[in-house]
Scaffold this motif. Structure first.
Motif, PDB file in Angstrom:
ATOM      1  N   GLY A 220      47.306  45.155  27.689  1.00 15.99           N
ATOM      2  CA  GLY A 220      46.229  44.462  28.353  1.00 15.99           C
ATOM      3  C   GLY A 220      45.056  45.354  28.705  1.00 15.99           C
ATOM      4  N   VAL A 221      43.863  44.809  28.572  1.00 15.72           N
ATOM      5  CA  VAL A 221      42.647  45.510  28.967  1.00 15.72           C
ATOM      6  C   VAL A 221      41.612  44.450  29.344  1.00 15.72           C
ATOM      7  CG1 VAL A 221      41.769  45.714  26.598  1.00 15.72           C
ATOM      8  CG2 VAL A 221      40.984  47.313  28.321  1.00 15.72           C
ATOM      9  N   ALA A 222      40.866  44.708  30.408  1.00 10.53           N
ATOM     10  CA  ALA A 222      39.845  43.771  30.871  1.00 10.53           C
ATOM     11  C   ALA A 222      38.623  44.547  31.334  1.00 10.53           C
ATOM     12  CB  ALA A 222      40.382  42.911  32.014  1.00 10.53           C
ATOM     13  N   VAL A 223      37.473  44.224  30.758  1.00  9.01           N
ATOM     14  CA  VAL A 223      36.206  44.831  31.169  1.00  9.01           C
ATOM     15  C   VAL A 223      35.765  44.175  32.472  1.00  9.01           C
ATOM     16  CG1 VAL A 223      33.796  45.231  30.521  1.00  9.01           C
ATOM     17  CG2 VAL A 223      35.574  45.295  28.755  1.00  9.01           C
ATOM     18  N   SER A 224      35.303  44.995  33.414  1.00  3.75           N
ATOM     19  CA  SER A 224      34.858  44.476  34.712  1.00  3.75           C
ATOM     20  C   SER A 224      33.573  43.670  34.548  1.00  3.75           C
ATOM     21  CB  SER A 224      34.643  45.621  35.702  1.00  3.75           C
ATOM     22  OG  SER A 224      33.567  46.432  35.271  1.00  3.75           O
ATOM     23  N   PRO A 225      33.328  42.723  35.451  1.00  8.64           N
ATOM     24  CA  PRO A 225      32.109  41.914  35.365  1.00  8.64           C
ATOM     25  C   PRO A 225      30.822  42.732  35.380  1.00  8.64           C
ATOM     26  CG  PRO A 225      33.648  40.905  36.894  1.00  8.64           C
ATOM     27  CD  PRO A 225      34.206  42.260  36.525  1.00  8.64           C
ATOM     28  N   ASP A 226      30.818  43.875  36.086  1.00  8.52           N
ATOM     29  CA  ASP A 226      29.602  44.699  36.132  1.00  8.52           C
ATOM     30  C   ASP A 226      29.488  45.646  34.935  1.00  8.52           C
ATOM     31  OD1 ASP A 226      31.410  46.758  36.674  1.00  8.52           O
ATOM     32  OD2 ASP A 226      30.651  47.142  38.697  1.00  8.52           O
ATOM     33  N   GLN A 227      30.476  45.616  34.032  1.00  5.71           N
ATOM     34  CA  GLN A 227      30.479  46.415  32.805  1.00  5.71           C
ATOM     35  C   GLN A 227      30.555  47.919  33.047  1.00  5.71           C
ATOM     36  OE1 GLN A 227      30.122  44.498  29.484  1.00  5.71           O
ATOM     37  NE2 GLN A 227      30.978  43.234  31.114  1.00  5.71           N
ATOM     38  N   GLN A 228      30.933  48.325  34.253  1.00  2.00           N
ATOM     39  CA  GLN A 228      31.024  49.740  34.594  1.00  2.00           C
ATOM     40  C   GLN A 228      32.388  50.343  34.274  1.00  2.00           C
ATOM     41  OE1 GLN A 228      28.335  51.725  36.043  1.00  2.00           O
ATOM     42  NE2 GLN A 228      27.387  49.965  35.051  1.00  2.00           N
ATOM     43  N   SER A 229      33.413  49.501  34.233  1.00  5.51           N
ATOM     44  CA  SER A 229      34.775  50.000  34.056  1.00  5.51           C
ATOM     45  C   SER A 229      35.615  48.964  33.327  1.00  5.51           C
ATOM     46  CB  SER A 229      35.401  50.308  35.421  1.00  5.51           C
ATOM     47  OG  SER A 229      35.511  49.124  36.190  1.00  5.51           O
ATOM     48  N   LEU A 230      36.831  49.360  33.038  1.00  5.47           N
ATOM     49  CA  LEU A 230      37.810  48.417  32.522  1.00  5.47           C
ATOM     50  C   LEU A 230      39.135  48.724  33.183  1.00  5.47           C
ATOM     51  CD1 LEU A 230      39.667  50.056  30.213  1.00  5.47           C
ATOM     52  CD2 LEU A 230      37.592  49.746  28.905  1.00  5.47           C
ATOM     53  N   VAL A 231      39.993  47.730  33.205  1.00  5.37           N
ATOM     54  CA  VAL A 231      41.322  47.878  33.789  1.00  5.37           C
ATOM     55  C   VAL A 231      42.340  47.699  32.677  1.00  5.37           C
ATOM     56  CG1 VAL A 231      42.972  46.983  35.477  1.00  5.37           C
ATOM     57  CG2 VAL A 231      40.535  47.012  36.022  1.00  5.37           C
ATOM     58  N   PHE A 232      43.341  48.572  32.646  1.00  9.92           N
ATOM     59  CA  PHE A 232      44.415  48.445  31.664  1.00  9.92           C
ATOM     60  C   PHE A 232      45.752  48.618  32.367  1.00  9.92           C
ATOM     61  CE2 PHE A 232      43.508  52.941  31.810  1.00  9.92           C
ATOM     62  CZ  PHE A 232      44.749  53.548  31.700  1.00  9.92           C
ATOM     63  N   CYS A 233      46.791  48.080  31.769  1.00 10.35           N
ATOM     64  CA  CYS A 233      48.130  48.121  32.358  1.00 10.35           C
ATOM     65  C   CYS A 233      48.996  49.149  31.643  1.00 10.35           C
ATOM     66  CB  CYS A 233      48.808  46.757  32.223  1.00 10.35           C
ATOM     67  SG  CYS A 233      47.866  45.400  32.939  1.00 10.35           S
ATOM     68  N   GLU A 234      49.883  49.787  32.378  1.00 11.65           N
ATOM     69  CA  GLU A 234      50.934  50.617  31.807  1.00 11.65           C
ATOM     70  C   GLU A 234      52.252  49.953  32.194  1.00 11.65           C
ATOM     71  OE1 GLU A 234      50.127  55.141  31.205  1.00 11.65           O
ATOM     72  OE2 GLU A 234      49.351  54.581  33.171  1.00 11.65           O
ATOM     73  N   THR A 235      52.830  49.261  31.239  1.00 12.11           N
ATOM     74  CA  THR A 235      53.960  48.372  31.497  1.00 12.11           C
ATOM     75  C   THR A 235      55.159  49.040  32.171  1.00 12.11           C
ATOM     76  OG1 THR A 235      53.240  46.904  29.730  1.00 12.11           O
ATOM     77  CG2 THR A 235      55.539  46.727  30.413  1.00 12.11           C
ATOM     78  N   PRO A 236      55.768  50.084  31.588  1.00 11.51           N
ATOM     79  CA  PRO A 236      56.986  50.607  32.213  1.00 11.51           C
ATOM     80  C   PRO A 236      56.748  51.285  33.564  1.00 11.51           C
ATOM     81  CG  PRO A 236      56.372  51.963  30.333  1.00 11.51           C
ATOM     82  CD  PRO A 236      55.452  50.788  30.351  1.00 11.51           C
ATOM     83  N   LEU A 237      55.529  51.688  33.840  1.00  9.12           N
ATOM     84  CA  LEU A 237      55.222  52.331  35.126  1.00  9.12           C
ATOM     85  C   LEU A 237      54.852  51.326  36.208  1.00  9.12           C
ATOM     86  CD1 LEU A 237      53.208  55.453  33.922  1.00  9.12           C
ATOM     87  CD2 LEU A 237      55.669  55.223  34.337  1.00  9.12           C
TER      88      LEU A 237
ATOM     89  N   HIS B  51      34.557  37.101  37.954  1.00 12.95           N
ATOM     90  CA  HIS B  51      34.141  37.152  39.362  1.00 12.95           C
ATOM     91  C   HIS B  51      34.980  38.152  40.153  1.00 12.95           C
ATOM     92  CE1 HIS B  51      31.676  33.645  38.547  1.00 12.95           C
ATOM     93  NE2 HIS B  51      32.741  33.064  38.040  1.00 12.95           N
ATOM     94  N   ASN B  52      35.391  39.225  39.498  1.00 13.77           N
ATOM     95  CA  ASN B  52      36.187  40.289  40.114  1.00 13.77           C
ATOM     96  C   ASN B  52      37.599  39.871  40.519  1.00 13.77           C
ATOM     97  OD1 ASN B  52      34.395  42.438  39.813  1.00 13.77           O
ATOM     98  ND2 ASN B  52      33.279  41.865  41.662  1.00 13.77           N
ATOM     99  N   SER B  53      38.101  38.773  39.981  1.00 13.37           N
ATOM    100  CA  SER B  53      39.509  38.415  40.156  1.00 13.37           C
ATOM    101  C   SER B  53      40.218  38.673  38.835  1.00 13.37           C
ATOM    102  CB  SER B  53      39.673  36.936  40.535  1.00 13.37           C
ATOM    103  OG  SER B  53      39.181  36.718  41.836  1.00 13.37           O
ATOM    104  N   TYR B  54      41.338  39.359  38.930  1.00 16.29           N
ATOM    105  CA  TYR B  54      42.099  39.715  37.733  1.00 16.29           C
ATOM    106  C   TYR B  54      43.434  38.979  37.746  1.00 16.29           C
ATOM    107  CZ  TYR B  54      38.705  43.417  37.020  1.00 16.29           C
ATOM    108  OH  TYR B  54      37.542  44.116  36.811  1.00 16.29           O
TER     109      TYR B  54
END
Length: 185
Positions: free
Chosen positions: A80-97, A132-135
């Motif tokens: 999974g990866v999601a670009v933030s609404p402000d385009q400054q960052s992205l969030v990704f998951c590390e499953t086993p951790l 809207h900053n909800s993930y």
């Protein structure tokens, strides 16, 4: 309907992608995605998790230049990866951790990695931002005493995406999609 399918990229730094996972596209057209394992393909993905080694990568592809870049490597089954609404960052998951992290793609923190959320009550699979900053994070889990509400039929959720007033939920283990009405009226 005849559509042309074009391969954009299938390797970087001499490593073929084995298990590409989450994807999101920024407003400038850059495609961000994960290769959960550069060692194991989908049919052997559990081996990657059980081996407990960081074979995953976070990558980007620019359709303007045709260049694929490794942004981060040595990740633990990034999903999974999601670009933030402000385009400054992205969030990704590390499953086993059982965690999600922020990778900065713009601004003064560009290239830095921060914690987004740790110690999740399940294994994060996919993540979507509603703009809207909800993930929404799909958590696969078995019975977990940390959860206050538990439905065994919902134990292996791999994705959730909000569209208007509905949350659509998917799983690799079920042959259907679940839809929740999120309206409070």
């Amino acid at each position: 309907m005849n559509q042309d399918i074009k391969l954009l990229t299938d390797e970087d730094e001499g490593k073929k992608f084995k298990l590409t996972e989450g994807v999101d596209i920024s407003r400038d057209g850059t495609i961000y995605f994960t290769d959960a394992s550069c060692k194991y393909a989908l049919e052997n993905c559990l081996r990657d998790i059980l081996e407990g080694r960081p074979y995953g990568r976070l990558l980007s592809y620019s359709p303007n230049t045709g260049e694929t870049k490794v942004l981060l490597k040595d990740l633990y089954f990034p999903n999974g990866v999601a670009v933030s609404p402000d385009q400054q960052s992205l969030v990704f998951c590390e499953t086993p951790l059982k965690r999600c992290r922020t990778y900065w793609i713009q601004g003064s923190k560009k290239g830095a990695v921060d914690a987004f959320i740790d110690n999740l009550p399940g294994f994060p699979d996919n993540i979507h931002c509603d703009g809207h900053n909800s993930y929404w994070i799909g958590l696969s889990s078995w019975l977990n005493p940390k959860l206050h509400v538990y439905d065994p039929a919902m134990s292996m959720i791999t994705s959730g995406i909000k569209i208007e007033n509905y949350l659509y939920i998917g799983s690799l283990h079920y042959d259907h999609i679940i839809r929740f009405n999120l309206s409070y009226s």
